[in-house]
Motif scaffolding. Structure first.
Motif, PDB file in Angstrom:
ATOM      1  N   ASN A  26     -66.280  -8.983  10.472  1.00 32.10           N
ATOM      2  CA  ASN A  26     -66.677 -10.281   9.924  1.00 32.10           C
ATOM      3  C   ASN A  26     -65.991 -10.563   8.594  1.00 32.10           C
ATOM      4  OD1 ASN A  26     -69.566  -9.653  11.602  1.00 32.10           O
ATOM      5  ND2 ASN A  26     -68.668 -11.688  11.772  1.00 32.10           N
ATOM      6  N   VAL A  27     -64.668 -10.619   8.677  1.00 32.62           N
ATOM      7  CA  VAL A  27     -63.836 -10.998   7.532  1.00 32.62           C
ATOM      8  C   VAL A  27     -63.119 -12.301   7.901  1.00 32.62           C
ATOM      9  CG1 VAL A  27     -61.922 -10.341   6.029  1.00 32.62           C
ATOM     10  CG2 VAL A  27     -63.523  -8.602   6.843  1.00 32.62           C
ATOM     11  N   PRO A  28     -63.241 -13.347   7.062  1.00 37.20           N
ATOM     12  CA  PRO A  28     -62.696 -14.664   7.433  1.00 37.20           C
ATOM     13  C   PRO A  28     -61.183 -14.770   7.243  1.00 37.20           C
ATOM     14  CG  PRO A  28     -63.776 -14.797   5.296  1.00 37.20           C
ATOM     15  CD  PRO A  28     -63.999 -13.391   5.795  1.00 37.20           C
ATOM     16  N   ILE A  29     -60.470 -14.828   8.352  1.00 39.29           N
ATOM     17  CA  ILE A  29     -59.020 -15.004   8.356  1.00 39.29           C
ATOM     18  C   ILE A  29     -58.699 -16.285   9.140  1.00 39.29           C
ATOM     19  CG2 ILE A  29     -56.796 -14.048   9.084  1.00 39.29           C
ATOM     20  CD1 ILE A  29     -58.045 -12.343   6.987  1.00 39.29           C
ATOM     21  N   ILE A  30     -57.891 -17.142   8.551  1.00 40.93           N
ATOM     22  CA  ILE A  30     -57.411 -18.337   9.260  1.00 40.93           C
ATOM     23  C   ILE A  30     -55.979 -18.055   9.701  1.00 40.93           C
ATOM     24  CG2 ILE A  30     -56.846 -20.785   9.080  1.00 40.93           C
ATOM     25  CD1 ILE A  30     -59.116 -21.034   7.039  1.00 40.93           C
ATOM     26  N   VAL A  31     -55.780 -17.971  11.002  1.00 43.18           N
ATOM     27  CA  VAL A  31     -54.476 -17.628  11.566  1.00 43.18           C
ATOM     28  C   VAL A  31     -53.755 -18.926  11.910  1.00 43.18           C
ATOM     29  CG1 VAL A  31     -53.268 -16.253  13.281  1.00 43.18           C
ATOM     30  CG2 VAL A  31     -55.580 -15.595  12.578  1.00 43.18           C
ATOM     31  N   LEU A  32     -52.674 -19.196  11.219  1.00 42.53           N
ATOM     32  CA  LEU A  32     -51.897 -20.416  11.417  1.00 42.53           C
ATOM     33  C   LEU A  32     -50.538 -20.026  11.981  1.00 42.53           C
ATOM     34  CD1 LEU A  32     -51.565 -23.496  11.026  1.00 42.53           C
ATOM     35  CD2 LEU A  32     -50.793 -23.013   8.687  1.00 42.53           C
ATOM     36  N   THR A  33     -50.351 -20.242  13.282  1.00 42.51           N
ATOM     37  CA  THR A  33     -49.115 -19.821  13.934  1.00 42.51           C
ATOM     38  C   THR A  33     -48.278 -21.039  14.317  1.00 42.51           C
ATOM     39  OG1 THR A  33     -50.290 -19.759  16.066  1.00 42.51           O
ATOM     40  CG2 THR A  33     -50.077 -17.695  14.861  1.00 42.51           C
ATOM     41  N   ALA A  34     -47.008 -21.020  13.893  1.00 44.47           N
ATOM     42  CA  ALA A  34     -46.073 -22.047  14.349  1.00 44.47           C
ATOM     43  C   ALA A  34     -45.642 -21.707  15.778  1.00 44.47           C
ATOM     44  CB  ALA A  34     -44.876 -22.112  13.425  1.00 44.47           C
ATOM     45  N   ASP A  35     -45.287 -22.716  16.559  1.00 41.54           N
ATOM     46  CA  ASP A  35     -44.979 -22.494  17.976  1.00 41.54           C
ATOM     47  C   ASP A  35     -43.868 -23.427  18.415  1.00 41.54           C
ATOM     48  OD1 ASP A  35     -45.162 -21.465  20.513  1.00 41.54           O
ATOM     49  OD2 ASP A  35     -47.185 -22.195  20.926  1.00 41.54           O
ATOM     50  N   ARG A  36     -43.217 -23.068  19.512  1.00 38.70           N
ATOM     51  CA  ARG A  36     -42.317 -23.981  20.200  1.00 38.70           C
ATOM     52  C   ARG A  36     -43.158 -25.057  20.891  1.00 38.70           C
ATOM     53  NH1 ARG A  36     -39.004 -20.406  17.626  1.00 38.70           N
ATOM     54  NH2 ARG A  36     -36.889 -20.469  18.447  1.00 38.70           N
ATOM     55  N   PRO A  37     -42.568 -26.193  21.191  1.00 37.26           N
ATOM     56  CA  PRO A  37     -43.292 -27.190  21.994  1.00 37.26           C
ATOM     57  C   PRO A  37     -43.739 -26.598  23.331  1.00 37.26           C
ATOM     58  CG  PRO A  37     -41.320 -28.155  21.051  1.00 37.26           C
ATOM     59  CD  PRO A  37     -41.246 -26.683  20.776  1.00 37.26           C
ATOM     60  N   GLU A  38     -44.847 -27.058  23.844  1.00 37.89           N
ATOM     61  CA  GLU A  38     -45.444 -26.441  25.023  1.00 37.89           C
ATOM     62  C   GLU A  38     -44.538 -26.473  26.246  1.00 37.89           C
ATOM     63  OE1 GLU A  38     -50.142 -25.983  26.056  1.00 37.89           O
ATOM     64  OE2 GLU A  38     -49.423 -27.969  25.489  1.00 37.89           O
ATOM     65  N   LEU A  39     -43.660 -27.448  26.322  1.00 42.66           N
ATOM     66  CA  LEU A  39     -42.797 -27.563  27.506  1.00 42.66           C
ATOM     67  C   LEU A  39     -41.799 -26.410  27.609  1.00 42.66           C
ATOM     68  CD1 LEU A  39     -39.644 -28.800  26.814  1.00 42.66           C
ATOM     69  CD2 LEU A  39     -41.101 -30.669  25.990  1.00 42.66           C
ATOM     70  N   PHE A  40     -41.610 -25.632  26.509  1.00 40.93           N
ATOM     71  CA  PHE A  40     -40.687 -24.495  26.528  1.00 40.93           C
ATOM     72  C   PHE A  40     -41.360 -23.172  26.890  1.00 40.93           C
ATOM     73  CE2 PHE A  40     -38.371 -27.297  23.425  1.00 40.93           C
ATOM     74  CZ  PHE A  40     -37.291 -27.567  24.250  1.00 40.93           C
ATOM     75  N   VAL A  41     -42.674 -23.157  27.005  1.00 32.94           N
ATOM     76  CA  VAL A  41     -43.390 -21.924  27.339  1.00 32.94           C
ATOM     77  C   VAL A  41     -43.027 -21.487  28.757  1.00 32.94           C
ATOM     78  CG1 VAL A  41     -45.659 -20.868  27.666  1.00 32.94           C
ATOM     79  CG2 VAL A  41     -45.273 -22.458  25.762  1.00 32.94           C
ATOM     80  N   ASP A  42     -42.750 -20.195  28.932  1.00 28.26           N
ATOM     81  CA  ASP A  42     -42.378 -19.599  30.216  1.00 28.26           C
ATOM     82  C   ASP A  42     -41.066 -20.161  30.772  1.00 28.26           C
ATOM     83  OD1 ASP A  42     -44.610 -18.005  30.095  1.00 28.26           O
ATOM     84  OD2 ASP A  42     -45.796 -19.187  31.506  1.00 28.26           O
ATOM     85  N   GLN A  43     -40.197 -20.665  29.880  1.00 31.02           N
ATOM     86  CA  GLN A  43     -38.889 -21.184  30.299  1.00 31.02           C
ATOM     87  C   GLN A  43     -37.744 -20.327  29.764  1.00 31.02           C
ATOM     88  OE1 GLN A  43     -38.790 -23.668  32.523  1.00 31.02           O
ATOM     89  NE2 GLN A  43     -41.040 -23.592  32.405  1.00 31.02           N
ATOM     90  N   PHE A  44     -38.040 -19.087  29.345  1.00 29.09           N
ATOM     91  CA  PHE A  44     -37.047 -18.190  28.758  1.00 29.09           C
ATOM     92  C   PHE A  44     -36.396 -18.784  27.522  1.00 29.09           C
ATOM     93  CE2 PHE A  44     -36.001 -15.537  32.840  1.00 29.09           C
ATOM     94  CZ  PHE A  44     -37.316 -15.069  32.835  1.00 29.09           C
ATOM     95  N   ASP A  45     -37.173 -19.562  26.767  1.00 23.98           N
ATOM     96  CA  ASP A  45     -36.687 -20.052  25.486  1.00 23.98           C
ATOM     97  C   ASP A  45     -36.980 -18.991  24.433  1.00 23.98           C
ATOM     98  OD1 ASP A  45     -35.467 -22.499  24.381  1.00 23.98           O
ATOM     99  OD2 ASP A  45     -37.185 -22.448  23.025  1.00 23.98           O
ATOM    100  N   GLY A  46     -36.067 -18.829  23.468  1.00 22.12           N
ATOM    101  CA  GLY A  46     -36.198 -17.760  22.489  1.00 22.12           C
ATOM    102  C   GLY A  46     -37.494 -17.826  21.692  1.00 22.12           C
ATOM    103  N   GLN A  47     -38.069 -16.651  21.430  1.00 16.75           N
ATOM    104  CA  GLN A  47     -39.275 -16.517  20.612  1.00 16.75           C
ATOM    105  C   GLN A  47     -40.411 -17.427  21.091  1.00 16.75           C
ATOM    106  OE1 GLN A  47     -36.972 -16.750  16.661  1.00 16.75           O
ATOM    107  NE2 GLN A  47     -38.670 -15.385  16.184  1.00 16.75           N
TER     108      GLN A  47
END
Length: 556
Positions: free
Chosen positions: A96-117
Motif C-alpha cells: 500500500n504505497v501510492p505510485i502513479i505509473v505514467l507510461t507513454a505508448d505507441r498508438p493502439e493501431l500499432f499493437v501486435d503489428q511488429f512495430d518497435g517497442q
C-alpha cells in the motif's frame, strides 16, 4: 521562457498533477515519453529525477513515496520499459504505497503489428493496481474533459487505496513540438476523504471484554507515534499480549518483539496453552513462518483484522474484517473495553525471559559470523537513522534482536523479493536528510547494483553489505540441501567483492573481515565524508547456516 509541450493532453497531465499536490516525478529516458519529460522537467512545481534503469527507477519511487507518504509518479517510454516497472508495482500493491505509473505508448493501431517497442501495454498492471486507464490523443474540449476526469480518478484511487494506479498515454508522431504558452490552466483539485462503513463497536467490545486471552499481532507497519501510544494503552491489560516484529515499528517493554526466538522450540502442548481466544491483527505481511504455523495449527476462536485496505485471511480463520482508519477505531474502541484479570501476559513473558537468557548465552560464546555481525551492528545505528533491511536471510537475522525505538525500519515484505531493496532505500534517502542505512545480503545487493547508477546518490546513504558468498538461506531452510545441487543452483556460490562497484559509482569503500577493530570502523563509517559509503562485511569462510541452526537448537 521555459519550453512546454504543445500537446494539450501533456499540459493537462502536468496541470492535474500539480493541482492535486503531486510534485515528485521519476523519469526514465526514452523517446515516446519525450513530450512528458520536457513538460515535467521544465516546470518548477515538480522535482524531477532521471533514473535510467526502469526496474530500479520504480523501486526508487517506492522508497520516495514511503518516506513522503504521498503519491510519486514514474514515467517511461513504451515497450519493455513499462514491463520493467512490474516488480516494484507488485511491491507497492502489497505494501500500500501510492505510485502513479505514467507510461507513454505507441498508438493502439500499432499493437501486435511488429512495430518497435510496442507491446500490449494497456491495462498491463491490472492484477496489481487499483485503477487503470488510457487517455485519448484527441484534444477537443469533450475529450480533454474526459481525460481530466480519468486523471482525477487515478489520483483519487492512488490516495484512497495507497497503492499503484496506471495511466497509459499513446503518442502519435510528431510529439516533440513545443511552445512557451500555458495552454491548460485550472485551480486546485479537491480529493474527497475516503468514507468507511460503520462498525458495531459495542458488539466487539462485549466479545473482547469476555475473553481472558487476547493477542494483538502487528505486521509490517510504518512508524506512527499515535498508533504506538495507543498500543501501549492496550498493553496495560494482563489478558492482552502484543506481538511485534522489527518491521512493526512499534515499541514498548511489554511488547514481545522476537517471536521466532520465543516459540521456535515450544511443544505442541505448550503452544495449545498459549493460543488466544481472540487474535487481532493489524498491519501487513508477517515475516515469521513460525507464528503463521502457530495460528494455523492452534486456531483462536476468533480472528479480527483491522486495516483500511487489506484483509487477507493469512491464518485461514478470519471472521471479522474491520475496515477503518486504525487510529480512529482504536481510539474509540479503548473507551468500551476493560482490563481483565488473567495470567496470560505473564505466561508469555516468563517464556520470553527464559529464551532471552539462552539467546544471550549463545551469543556470548559465538565468534565472528553473520549472527554475531547482527549483534554488533544494530547498537551502532546512529540516532534517528532510517534502516532498510534486505530480504531473505537479512531480515530473519534482524528479527532475532532488539532495535531502538528511535529508528524507522523498512523492508520490502510486500512480495518479499530480493530485487529492489537498495533502490528503495536510495529513493527514501533522496527525499530525506536523515542518515539512511541499507543492510543487505550479497545476492540482493548484486542483483540491484543499478541502484548505484544514480547521479542523485545522497551523501547520507550507508550500505552495509554482509557478503557470505551466496544465498546462505538455502543452506538453512529445509529442502535445498537434499537436492545435490544446492551450491550451484540454489546458493549460487561466488567470490565477488563490492570494491569495483564502489569505485565505478564513486562511493567510499570499507571492508571488515573479523571482529578486530569492529567498533572503531563502524564509528568512522557513519561519519560524513561528502559521499555515500559501502561497508562490506566478509563472512564467506564462516559456516553461517550451521551456527544459526545451533542457535535455534540452543533455545530449546
Amino acid at each position: 521562457m521555459k519550453k512546454k509541450s504543445n500537446l494539450l493532453n501533456v499540459q493537462l497531465v502536468a496541470e492535474t498533477f500539480a493541482a492535486a499536490g503531486i510534485s515528485h516525478i521519476v523519469i526514465s529516458p526514452g523517446s515516446r515519453n519525450g513530450a512528458l519529460t520536457m513538460q515535467f522537467a521544465n516546470d518548477q512545481r515538480f522535482e524531477t529525477f532521471s533514473i535510467i534503469d526502469e526496474r530500479s527507477a520504480a523501486f526508487v519511487a517506492l522508497g520516495m513515496a514511503q518516506r513522503l507518504k504521498k503519491p510519486v509518479v514514474i514515467c517511461c517510454t513504451s515497450g519493455s520499459a513499462a514491463a520493467n516497472y512490474y516488480p516494484a508495482i507488485t511491491e507497492a500493491f502489497y505494501q500500500n504505497v501510492p505510485i502513479i505509473v505514467l507510461t507513454a505508448d505507441r498508438p493502439e493501431l500499432f499493437v501486435d503489428q511488429f512495430d518497435g517497442q510496442t507491446i500490449r501495454q494497456r491495462d498491463l498492471y491490472q492484477s496489481h493496481s487499483y485503477y487503470n486507464t488510457q487517455l485519448s490523443e484527441l484534444d477537443d474540449t469533450e475529450t480533454l474533459t474526459e481525460n481530466m476526469l480519468k486523471l482525477k480518478d487515478a489520483i483519487t484511487k492512488a490516495i484512497h487505496h495507497q497503492g499503484p494506479v496506471h495511466i497509459n498515454m499513446p503518442f502519435s508522431e510528431p510529439f516533440y513540438g513545443y511552445t512557451t504558452e500555458q495552454l491548460i490552466d485550472f485551480e486546485n483539485i479537491n480529493i474527497p476523504k475516503r468514507q468507511f462503513d460503520e462498525i458495531d463497536i459495542f458488539a466487539l467490545a462485549r466479545e473482547w471484554n469476555t475473553a481472558s486471552k487476547k493477542i494483538i499481532l502487528i505486521g509490517l507497519h510504518s512508524p506512527d507515534d499515535i498508533f504506538n501510544d495507543l498500543m501501549i494503552k492496550y498493553a496495560d491489560d494482563p489478558s492482552v499480549v502484543i506481538l511485534t516484529e522489527v518491521t512493526s515499528n512499534t515499541h514498548h517493554p511489554r511488547f514481545i518483539n522476537k517471536i521466532d526466538q520465543l516459540i521456535f522450540s515450544l511443544s505442541e502442548e505448550e503452544l495449545e496453552i498459549l493460543k488466544p481466544e481472540i487474535l487481532l491483527t493489524i498491519g501487513q505481511n508477517i515475516v515469521s513462518k513460525k507464528i503463521k504455523a502457530f495460528f494455523r495449527n492452534h486456531r483462536p476462536a476468533q480472528h479480527w483484522h483491522l486495516d483500511e485496505h487489506w484483509h487477507p485471511d493469512t491464518f485461514q480463520l478470519q471472521n471479522k474484517k474491520l475496515i477503518a482508519d486504525k487510529n480512529e477505531f482504536l481510539s474509540e474502541f479503548i473507551h468500551y473495553i476493560n482490563p481483565k484479570t488473567s495470567a496470560y501476559y505473564n505466561d508469555w513473558n516468563d517464556i520470553r525471559i527464559q529464551k532471552e537468557q539462552k539467546h544471550q548465552e549463545f551469543l556470548d560464546q559465538t565468534n565472528y559470523s553473520d549472527l554475531k555481525v547482527f549483534e554488533k551492528i544494530i547498537p551502532t545505528y546512529p540516532e534517528n537513522a532510517v534502516i532498510h533491511y534486505g530480504n531473505s536471510s537479512v531480515i530473519r537475522y534482524a528479527l532475532l534482536f532488539d532495535h531502538p525505538a528511535h529508528l524507522d525500519i523498512y523492508c520490502n515484505r510486500g512480495t518479499s523479493g530480493i530485487d529492489g531493496s537498495t533502490s528503495t532505500a536510495v529513493g527514501s534517502c533522496m527525499v530525506s536528510n536523515r542518515l539512511t542505512v541499507v543492510v543487505t545480503g550479497d545476492i540482493s545487493f548484486l542483483y540491484d547494483s543499478n541502484a548505484l547508477w544514480n547521479k542523485y546518490l545522497p551523501k547520507n546513504l550507508r550500505i552495509i553489505l554482509i557478503n557470505n558468498g551466496g544465498g546462505n538461506i538455502f543452506r538453512f531452510i529445509p529442502g535445498p540441501n537434499e537436492t545435490d545441487v544446492v551450491e550451484e543452483f540454489f546458493e549460487t556460490k561466488h567470490h565477488i567483492k563490492a570494491y569495483g562497484l564502489a569505485e565505478t559509482f564513486g562511493l567510499d569503500y570499507w571492508l571488515i573481515e573479523d571482529l578486530e577493530g569492529f567498533d572503531e570502523t563502524m564509528a568512522a563509517f557513519y561519519q560524513d565524508s561528502g559521499r555515500a559509503k559501502i561497508l562490506e562485511i566478509d563472512t564467506m569462510r564462516i559456516p553461517n547456516a550451521e551456527i544459526l541452526r545451533n542457535y535455534f537448537r540452543n533455545l530449546g
